[in-house]
Scaffold this motif. Structure first.
Motif, PDB file in Angstrom:
ATOM      1  N   VAL A 282       0.862  -1.191   0.000  1.00 49.42           N
ATOM      2  CA  VAL A 282       0.000   0.000   0.000  1.00 49.42           C
ATOM      3  C   VAL A 282       0.894   1.236   0.000  1.00 49.42           C
ATOM      4  N   ASN A 283       0.470   2.240  -0.773  1.00 53.78           N
ATOM      5  CA  ASN A 283       1.168   3.529  -0.767  1.00 53.78           C
ATOM      6  C   ASN A 283       0.116   4.637  -0.753  1.00 53.78           C
ATOM      7  N   PHE A 284       0.085   5.423   0.332  1.00 44.75           N
ATOM      8  CA  PHE A 284      -0.799   6.591   0.398  1.00 44.75           C
ATOM      9  C   PHE A 284      -0.068   7.747  -0.294  1.00 44.75           C
ATOM     10  N   GLN A 285      -0.236   7.832  -1.599  1.00 41.10           N
ATOM     11  CA  GLN A 285       0.576   8.755  -2.394  1.00 41.10           C
ATOM     12  C   GLN A 285       0.303  10.220  -2.063  1.00 41.10           C
ATOM     13  N   ASP A 286      -0.907  10.535  -1.633  1.00 43.08           N
ATOM     14  CA  ASP A 286      -1.253  11.904  -1.245  1.00 43.08           C
ATOM     15  C   ASP A 286      -1.534  11.999   0.248  1.00 43.08           C
ATOM     16  N   GLY A 287      -0.975  11.071   1.023  1.00 42.80           N
ATOM     17  CA  GLY A 287      -1.311  11.026   2.437  1.00 42.80           C
ATOM     18  C   GLY A 287      -2.698  10.432   2.608  1.00 42.80           C
ATOM     19  N   ILE A 288      -3.261  10.553   3.791  1.00 43.09           N
ATOM     20  CA  ILE A 288      -4.586  10.019   4.053  1.00 43.09           C
ATOM     21  C   ILE A 288      -5.250  10.859   5.134  1.00 43.09           C
ATOM     22  N   ASP A 289      -6.459  11.351   4.845  1.00 43.49           N
ATOM     23  CA  ASP A 289      -7.226  12.114   5.833  1.00 43.49           C
ATOM     24  C   ASP A 289      -8.124  11.187   6.636  1.00 43.49           C
ATOM     25  N   CYS A 290      -8.976  10.505   5.937  1.00 43.44           N
ATOM     26  CA  CYS A 290      -9.877   9.559   6.597  1.00 43.44           C
ATOM     27  C   CYS A 290     -10.234   8.491   5.573  1.00 43.44           C
ATOM     28  N   GLY A 291      -9.877   7.267   5.876  1.00 44.60           N
ATOM     29  CA  GLY A 291     -10.159   6.180   4.955  1.00 44.60           C
ATOM     30  C   GLY A 291      -9.319   4.973   5.280  1.00 44.60           C
ATOM     31  N   GLY A 292      -9.591   3.881   4.569  1.00 48.16           N
ATOM     32  CA  GLY A 292      -8.880   2.639   4.814  1.00 48.16           C
ATOM     33  C   GLY A 292      -8.240   2.103   3.559  1.00 48.16           C
TER      34      GLY A 292
ATOM     35  N   ASP B 140      -5.965   8.371  -4.962  1.00 41.72           N
ATOM     36  CA  ASP B 140      -4.640   7.886  -5.369  1.00 41.72           C
ATOM     37  C   ASP B 140      -3.991   7.001  -4.305  1.00 41.72           C
ATOM     38  N   ILE B 141      -4.763   6.089  -3.743  1.00 42.10           N
ATOM     39  CA  ILE B 141      -4.208   5.057  -2.856  1.00 42.10           C
ATOM     40  C   ILE B 141      -3.766   3.893  -3.736  1.00 42.10           C
ATOM     41  N   TYR B 142      -2.528   3.503  -3.604  1.00 40.84           N
ATOM     42  CA  TYR B 142      -1.883   2.544  -4.508  1.00 40.84           C
ATOM     43  C   TYR B 142      -1.814   1.170  -3.834  1.00 40.84           C
ATOM     44  N   PHE B 143      -2.262   0.118  -4.566  1.00 39.36           N
ATOM     45  CA  PHE B 143      -2.197  -1.264  -4.103  1.00 39.36           C
ATOM     46  C   PHE B 143      -1.393  -2.075  -5.120  1.00 39.36           C
ATOM     47  N   ASP B 144      -0.637  -3.056  -4.613  1.00 35.82           N
ATOM     48  CA  ASP B 144       0.154  -3.850  -5.555  1.00 35.82           C
ATOM     49  C   ASP B 144       0.588  -5.157  -4.899  1.00 35.82           C
ATOM     50  N   ASN B 145       0.860  -6.144  -5.783  1.00 34.13           N
ATOM     51  CA  ASN B 145       1.511  -7.404  -5.425  1.00 34.13           C
ATOM     52  C   ASN B 145       0.810  -8.144  -4.289  1.00 34.13           C
ATOM     53  N   PHE B 146      -0.465  -8.479  -4.530  1.00 34.67           N
ATOM     54  CA  PHE B 146      -1.210  -9.316  -3.600  1.00 34.67           C
ATOM     55  C   PHE B 146      -0.725 -10.759  -3.716  1.00 34.67           C
ATOM     56  N   ILE B 147      -0.608 -11.435  -2.583  1.00 31.17           N
ATOM     57  CA  ILE B 147      -0.274 -12.855  -2.596  1.00 31.17           C
ATOM     58  C   ILE B 147      -0.895 -13.511  -1.376  1.00 31.17           C
ATOM     59  N   ILE B 148      -1.474 -14.703  -1.592  1.00 34.50           N
ATOM     60  CA  ILE B 148      -2.019 -15.522  -0.511  1.00 34.50           C
ATOM     61  C   ILE B 148      -1.404 -16.900  -0.665  1.00 34.50           C
ATOM     62  N   THR B 149      -0.729 -17.357   0.374  1.00 36.21           N
ATOM     63  CA  THR B 149      -0.026 -18.623   0.328  1.00 36.21           C
ATOM     64  C   THR B 149      -0.043 -19.248   1.715  1.00 36.21           C
ATOM     65  N   SER B 150       0.533 -20.411   1.802  1.00 32.34           N
ATOM     66  CA  SER B 150       0.648 -21.090   3.097  1.00 32.34           C
ATOM     67  C   SER B 150       2.084 -21.171   3.571  1.00 32.34           C
TER      68      SER B 150
END
Length: 648
Positions: A180-190, A460-470
């Motif tokens: 996760v990258n809060f590219q513009d910061g974050i005021d209120c959100g998830g 502009d909240i950035y998400f990348d490279n999700f992985i689910i494994t054991s």
């Protein structure tokens, strides 16, 4: 002037410390081998990072590019002025995974946008109409690396993708990881994710806030409350109801992860032994047990308060009561005022009783647009009375108020122990009819999709490279191939230590005081303790000039001593001549007695010779004394002279 050895060592230590700090912050970013060691990279992965088939993310010095050195086949071209070069390749999982997404193909083909509406919300804002896009980072870009970006502000967003196969909680751990990258910061959100439960009726087009999920994990912030959620839904084995269980808060301050505009890696690990651990950037921030460290607890208490039990009417919970035998004293006046006029006060001389404290301003004029029907009768504004400026006061004089020495207030009886005190009443305990014991909360409801259902006041909240494994090792290798490069590029593009300090002081001006003290205090101490001082040898043996009067006395003493020496020599010569004359007269007058007194004359001659020898010895001693005077310091000449005079 010389510096002490201790001061030299202090200065040397301070110099080495300053050089070390400057080198640590001013040097170029670490090479790939060092960073690879931190993330457990092997040689094959390092070669993959430095391949030449894809675009390169480079960080260069301020100098112009030099000529590229020629390499053999299969080797990466390098630039002499480039501090390091990295090559991005889309990461490939090295083990079994249930879900993996990089977005590097630029499409959202496997993702499904929600087409439903949020329940219990106004129709205008209930739609999940927030926009998504696949883009590069705004800052610290790695060419070829793309991510999912939340583009809309103050809108509901919902998007989901199915897993390769459902995850069933049995004997293998669960590892969930994404960036996760809060590219513009974050005021209120998830920026949290939901692992959607495999209910048999899951429809991703109808994904909304009430869609059943098994786990919710990720960062969330509103106001100054910074959270890292880990929530799982547990099924009550008795009534089959689902209840949310919240893990305890992280053990570290999370603010910097929301404000530094860097890409951060979030990892959740669940183990079959019911333990869990959360990581940020591969550092543990919280760990615990599903049985002990969640709220409310998984298993209810065995006993509960009897809901039908009530406190008896005669139950006395008062530990202290007013003394029933106490009586109010006869002289206790409850009606006495707390303040009274000062009887000793005297009106100051010159007090103007007939003057008002405020008077109408004689220079004020009624405004031209004043309407008496609308605004009423106009009155000049009040100003302080000019006549009172030089007087101690104006108007009616009143005595000042003072505390009443007779005031005691309302009388209350003193408190004593209550002989009937029975303690704080508590309802009796009974067996909990809803009690159950689940010793395996890890075995949750299986899930088969990953979704993001978010509302944010910042875009502009950035998400990348999700992985689910054991396997944790698989997730670590995935991170080294993806997030590791972002971290490397971001570190290379960071400003120097001075620029960082300046930016911090611009946000918090009070830091300038800290900077001044940090720099000025060591310098001041070094100057105070290490400034060279005069050594005593410079002046201990220095001679002082004799005053002019002492010199004159010294010369007079020398002249008197010389005169005394001459007088002593003349007296010795006169004595010798008198002795010789007396001897001749005795020879002439007592010629006949020569034979009789021959022995006496011989003795006298011997005495005269002894006196002459003594006189010559004294003369030699005086000469030796003069020589010694010439050799001894001037301060001791006077003592030597006096000693010689006494001897004479």
């Amino acid at each position: 002037m010389k510096l002490g050895a201790g001061c030299m060592w202090r200065l040397l230590l301070l110099s080495l410390l300053a050089v070390a700090v400057a080198a640590a912050h001013g040097e170029q970013p670490e090479d790939l081998s060092d960073d690879g060691d931190d993330m457990d990279l092997n040689e094959e992965e390092l070669r993959a990072l430095t391949g030449e088939d894809e675009d390169e993310a480079t960080v260069i010095d301020d100098e112009e590019y030099g000529e590229k050195s020629e390499k053999g086949p299969g080797e990466t071209e390098t630039d002499s002025s480039v501090s390091f070069q990295v090559t991005y390749k889309t990461p490939v999982p090295t083990g079994e995974v249930y879900f993996a997404e990089t977005f590097d193909d630029g499409s959202l083909d496997r993702w499904q946008l929600s087409k439903t509406m949020k329940e219990d919300a106004d129709e205008e804002i209930a739609k999940y109409d927030g926009k998504w896009a696949v883009e590069q980072l705004k800052e610290n870009k790695v060419p070829g690396d793309l991510g999912l970006v939340l583009k809309s502000r103050a809108k509901h967003h919902a998007i989901a993708a199915p897993l390769v196969k459902p995850f069933v909680f049995q004997d293998e751990p669960l590892v969930v990881q994404y960036e996760v990258n809060f590219q513009d910061g974050i005021d209120c959100g998830g920026a949290y994710i939901k692992l959607l439960s495999d209910t048999g009726s899951l429809n991703l087009e109808q994904f909304h806030d009430r869609t059943p999920y098994t786990i919710m994990f990720g960062p969330d912030k509103c106001g100054e409350d910074y959270k890292l959620h880990f929530i799982f839904r547990h099924k009550n084995p008795l009534n089959k109801d689902m209840e949310e269980k919240h893990a305890k808060r992280a053990d570290v301050d999370l603010k910097k992860f929301y404000t530094d505009k860097k890409t951060h890696l979030y990892t959740l690990v669940l183990n079959p032994d019911n333990s869990y651990e959360m990581f940020i950037d591969q550092s543990s921030v919280s760990r615990g047990s599903l049985l002990q460290d969640v709220v409310p607890p998984v298993n209810p208490p065995k006993e509960i308060d009897d809901p039908h039990d009530s406190k008896p009417d005669d139950w006395d919970e008062r530990a202290k009561i007013p003394d029933p035998e106490a009586e109010k004293p006869d002289d206790w006046d409850e009606d006495a005022p707390a303040k009274v006029e000062d009887p000793d006060a005297v009106k100051p001389e010159g007090w103007l009783d007939d003057e008002l404290e405020f008077v109408a301003d004689p220079n004020a004029e009624k405004p031209e647009d004043w309407d008496e029907e609308m605004d009423g009768e106009w009155e000049a504004p009040q100003i302080p009375n000019p006549a009172c400026e030089t007087a101690p006061g104006c108007g009616e004089w009143k005595r000042p108020m003072i505390n009443n020495p007779q005031y005691k207030g309302k009388w209350k009886a003193p408190l004593v122990d209550n002989s009937n005190y029975q303690g704080v009443w508590k309802p009796r305990k009974i067996q909990n009819p809803d009690y159950f014991e689940d010793l395996q909360p890890f075995r949750m409801t299986p899930f088969k999709a990953l979704g993001l259902e978010l509302w944010s006041m910042t875009s502009d909240i950035y998400f990348d490279n999700f992985i689910i494994t054991s396997q944790k090792e698989v997730a670590d290798r995935w991170a080294s191939d993806s997030w590791g490069l972002k971290k490397l590029v971001a570190s290379a593009n960071e400003p120097g230590i001075l620029a960082q300090l300046t930016m911090a002081a611009e946000e918090r001006p009070w830091l300038w005081v800290i900077y001044i003290l940090t720099v000025g205090l060591p310098v001041g101490l070094a100057v105070l303790f290490c400034w060279p001082k005069k050594v005593e040898e410079d002046y201990v043996y220095k001679k002082t000039d004799l005053p002019g009067a002492d010199l004159e006395e010294e010369e007079e003493d020398e002249e008197e001593a010389a005169d005394e020496d001459k007088a002593a020599e003349a007296a010795d010569e006169a004595a010798a001549a008198a002795a010789a004359t007396e001897g001749e007269m005795e020879d002439n007058e007592e010629g006949g007695e020569d034979n009789l007194e021959g022995g006496d004359e011989g003795e006298e001659e011997e005495e005269e010779e002894e006196e002459e020898n003594k006189s010559s010895e004294r003369t030699l001693e005086e000469e030796d004394g003069l020589k010694e005077e010439a050799e001894v310091p001037e301060e001791s000449q006077k003592q030597v002279r006096k000693r010689r005079v006494r001897k004479d």
